[in-house]
Design a protein around this motif. Structure first.
Motif, PDB file in Angstrom:
ATOM      1  N   ASP A 128      35.257  98.067 -43.224  1.00  0.00           N
ATOM      2  CA  ASP A 128      34.831  97.481 -44.499  1.00  0.00           C
ATOM      3  C   ASP A 128      36.009  97.023 -45.350  1.00  0.00           C
ATOM      4  O   ASP A 128      35.848  96.151 -46.202  1.00  0.00           O
ATOM      5  CB  ASP A 128      33.996  98.493 -45.281  1.00  0.00           C
ATOM      6  CG  ASP A 128      34.753  99.784 -45.563  1.00  0.00           C
ATOM      7  OD1 ASP A 128      35.402 100.306 -44.635  1.00  0.00           O
ATOM      8  OD2 ASP A 128      34.695 100.266 -46.705  1.00  0.00           O
TER       9      ASP A 128
ATOM     10  N   GLN B  83      36.779  93.241 -45.336  1.00  0.00           N
ATOM     11  CA  GLN B  83      35.881  92.312 -46.007  1.00  0.00           C
ATOM     12  C   GLN B  83      36.559  91.642 -47.202  1.00  0.00           C
ATOM     13  O   GLN B  83      37.231  92.282 -47.997  1.00  0.00           O
ATOM     14  CB  GLN B  83      34.638  93.066 -46.490  1.00  0.00           C
ATOM     15  CG  GLN B  83      33.607  92.224 -47.219  1.00  0.00           C
ATOM     16  CD  GLN B  83      32.845  91.306 -46.292  1.00  0.00           C
ATOM     17  OE1 GLN B  83      32.641  91.630 -45.136  1.00  0.00           O
ATOM     18  NE2 GLN B  83      32.424  90.165 -46.796  1.00  0.00           N
ATOM     19  N   GLY B  84      36.374  90.307 -47.314  1.00  0.00           N
ATOM     20  CA  GLY B  84      36.868  89.610 -48.493  1.00  0.00           C
ATOM     21  C   GLY B  84      37.724  88.400 -48.157  1.00  0.00           C
ATOM     22  O   GLY B  84      37.812  87.956 -47.014  1.00  0.00           O
TER      23      GLY B  84
ATOM     24  N   ARG C  12      39.307  84.304 -44.770  1.00  0.00           N
ATOM     25  CA  ARG C  12      38.021  84.769 -45.298  1.00  0.00           C
ATOM     26  C   ARG C  12      37.302  85.513 -44.178  1.00  0.00           C
ATOM     27  O   ARG C  12      36.988  84.946 -43.135  1.00  0.00           O
ATOM     28  CB  ARG C  12      37.196  83.588 -45.796  1.00  0.00           C
ATOM     29  CG  ARG C  12      35.869  83.964 -46.459  1.00  0.00           C
ATOM     30  CD  ARG C  12      35.222  82.737 -47.064  1.00  0.00           C
ATOM     31  NE  ARG C  12      35.067  81.680 -46.076  1.00  0.00           N
ATOM     32  CZ  ARG C  12      35.033  80.381 -46.375  1.00  0.00           C
ATOM     33  NH1 ARG C  12      35.181  79.984 -47.620  1.00  0.00           N
ATOM     34  NH2 ARG C  12      34.868  79.476 -45.414  1.00  0.00           N
TER      35      ARG C  12
ATOM     36  N   ASP D  97      34.158  88.083 -42.969  1.00  0.00           N
ATOM     37  CA  ASP D  97      32.837  88.660 -43.225  1.00  0.00           C
ATOM     38  C   ASP D  97      32.528  89.611 -42.072  1.00  0.00           C
ATOM     39  O   ASP D  97      32.328  89.182 -40.939  1.00  0.00           O
ATOM     40  CB  ASP D  97      31.773  87.566 -43.308  1.00  0.00           C
ATOM     41  CG  ASP D  97      30.430  88.090 -43.815  1.00  0.00           C
ATOM     42  OD1 ASP D  97      30.074  89.233 -43.470  1.00  0.00           O
ATOM     43  OD2 ASP D  97      29.736  87.360 -44.546  1.00  0.00           O
ATOM     44  N   ILE D  98      32.507  90.908 -42.367  1.00  0.00           N
ATOM     45  CA  ILE D  98      32.347  91.897 -41.298  1.00  0.00           C
ATOM     46  C   ILE D  98      30.918  91.947 -40.772  1.00  0.00           C
ATOM     47  O   ILE D  98      30.679  92.484 -39.684  1.00  0.00           O
ATOM     48  CB  ILE D  98      32.780  93.300 -41.777  1.00  0.00           C
ATOM     49  CG1 ILE D  98      31.898  93.771 -42.940  1.00  0.00           C
ATOM     50  CG2 ILE D  98      34.240  93.291 -42.185  1.00  0.00           C
ATOM     51  CD1 ILE D  98      32.160  95.214 -43.339  1.00  0.00           C
ATOM     52  N   LEU D  99      29.946  91.408 -41.521  1.00  0.00           N
ATOM     53  CA  LEU D  99      28.555  91.428 -41.059  1.00  0.00           C
ATOM     54  C   LEU D  99      28.276  90.281 -40.091  1.00  0.00           C
ATOM     55  O   LEU D  99      27.704  90.473 -39.018  1.00  0.00           O
ATOM     56  CB  LEU D  99      27.610  91.375 -42.245  1.00  0.00           C
ATOM     57  CG  LEU D  99      27.680  92.572 -43.217  1.00  0.00           C
ATOM     58  CD1 LEU D  99      26.699  92.387 -44.361  1.00  0.00           C
ATOM     59  CD2 LEU D  99      27.414  93.882 -42.485  1.00  0.00           C
TER      60      LEU D  99
ATOM     61  N   LYS E 131      30.637  88.493 -38.701  1.00  0.00           N
ATOM     62  CA  LYS E 131      31.791  88.382 -37.810  1.00  0.00           C
ATOM     63  C   LYS E 131      32.497  87.029 -37.950  1.00  0.00           C
ATOM     64  O   LYS E 131      33.121  86.547 -37.000  1.00  0.00           O
ATOM     65  CB  LYS E 131      31.387  88.606 -36.344  1.00  0.00           C
ATOM     66  CG  LYS E 131      30.733  89.950 -36.079  1.00  0.00           C
ATOM     67  CD  LYS E 131      31.656  91.102 -36.424  1.00  0.00           C
ATOM     68  CE  LYS E 131      31.008  92.435 -36.109  1.00  0.00           C
ATOM     69  NZ  LYS E 131      31.886  93.576 -36.481  1.00  0.00           N
TER      70      LYS E 131
END
Length: 285
Positions: free
Chosen positions: A134, A137-138, A176, A178-180, A182
């Motif tokens: 997490d 993320q960002g 950029r 986004d871990i959700l 990918k």
């Protein structure tokens, strides 16, 4: 010696009144206390089978101190104190400041930045992205890349040169993540020189990737597409997707797949080591 009479369906409260005697039973009862039996006023369920003895202190009761609060937990994994981390981060930022993200770095600058990064990596310990994913993320801003010292935008890989041959000025560079979904996008702001007296053309190139974890600290990215969007006076133009080069015409070094290791990570700073050895320093933006 007093005897206890158990009353059915009701706990018995034993209180102790202070007397002048000084005998005790195994140090559990005050030396000057006599037991007094009291029936409980509380209702109880008819199904209750066990009879209970409850100790109830009398007016002259023995005070019992509350246990002390537990000490604060130590840093996770026995980590170093925050002031040491902050000092090493400041040392690294000082080493890479004024280098134009590495484009102006000399050999001595590269050595100083690498030494400062290794100190922070060593004290921070191993990164485990299976636990701290997490934190990726960002939107991260690139403040230094040792690969840019090659004076090409591709770093150690082939890329457009900067300078007189091709008037490209590098602006800000971001990642950029986004871990959700990918998604892993490299975002590059560029100024393209045009003949005088026209002003430079400002564009933002987004190199879209997907990413996956390889082990505990390594990330693999797979290139998908490049989109160019004009900025400034031409920002109303629609984005342009650049066709991907067919595999048969792509140089062997440009497979569209890359790997790098995250060597330090916290809530606002990230260090990575590329598959060709380049050091990159990011801060959250």
């Amino acid at each position: 010696m007093p005897s206890l009479v158990l009353l059915p369906q009701s706990p018995i409260f034993i209180s102790y009144r202070l007397t002048s005697s000084c005998s005790s039973v195994r140090n559990f009862i005050p030396c000057n206390a006599k037991p007094v039996l009291q029936s409980s006023p509380w209702p109880h369920s008819p199904s209750r089978r066990n009879r209970t003895l409850v100790l109830n202190s009398a007016v002259d009761r023995v005070p019992v101190a509350d246990p002390p609060p537990p000490p604060p937990p130590p840093p996770r994994n026995g980590g170093p104190p925050g002031d040491l981390i902050a000092s090493l981060k400041l040392n690294l930022l000082s080493a890479v400041s004024g280098l134009n993200r590495g484009l102006a770095a000399s050999e001595d600058d590269l050595r100083k930045a690498d030494a400062a990064a290794k100190e922070l990596e060593g004290i921070g310990g191993l990164v485990d992205l299976t636990v701290d994913l997490d934190k990726l993320q960002g939107r991260w801003k690139l403040i230094y890349s040792s690969a840019f010292s090659s004076r090409t935008l591709g770093g150690s890989r082939p890329g457009p040169p900067t300078g007189r041959l091709l008037p490209i000025t590098l602006g800000q560079v971001f990642q950029r993540i986004d871990i959700l979904s990918k998604d892993f996008d490299n975002i590059v702001e560029l100024q393209l020189g045009v003949p005088w007296p026209l002003p430079p053309i400002e564009v933002t190139a987004t190199l879209a990737h997907k990413f996956e974890l390889v082990g505990s600290s390594k990330i693999k990215i797979i290139f998908e597409k490049t989109t160019v969007k004009a900025a400034g006076n031409l920002s109303q133009l629609p984005p342009l997707e650049i066709p991907r080069i067919p595999d048969q015409f792509r140089p062997p070094s440009n497979t569209g797949i890359g790997e790098f290791e995250v060597t330090y990570l916290d809530s606002n700073t990230r260090l990575t080591r590329g598959d060709r050895g380049e050091l990159r320093v990011f801060v959250i933006s």
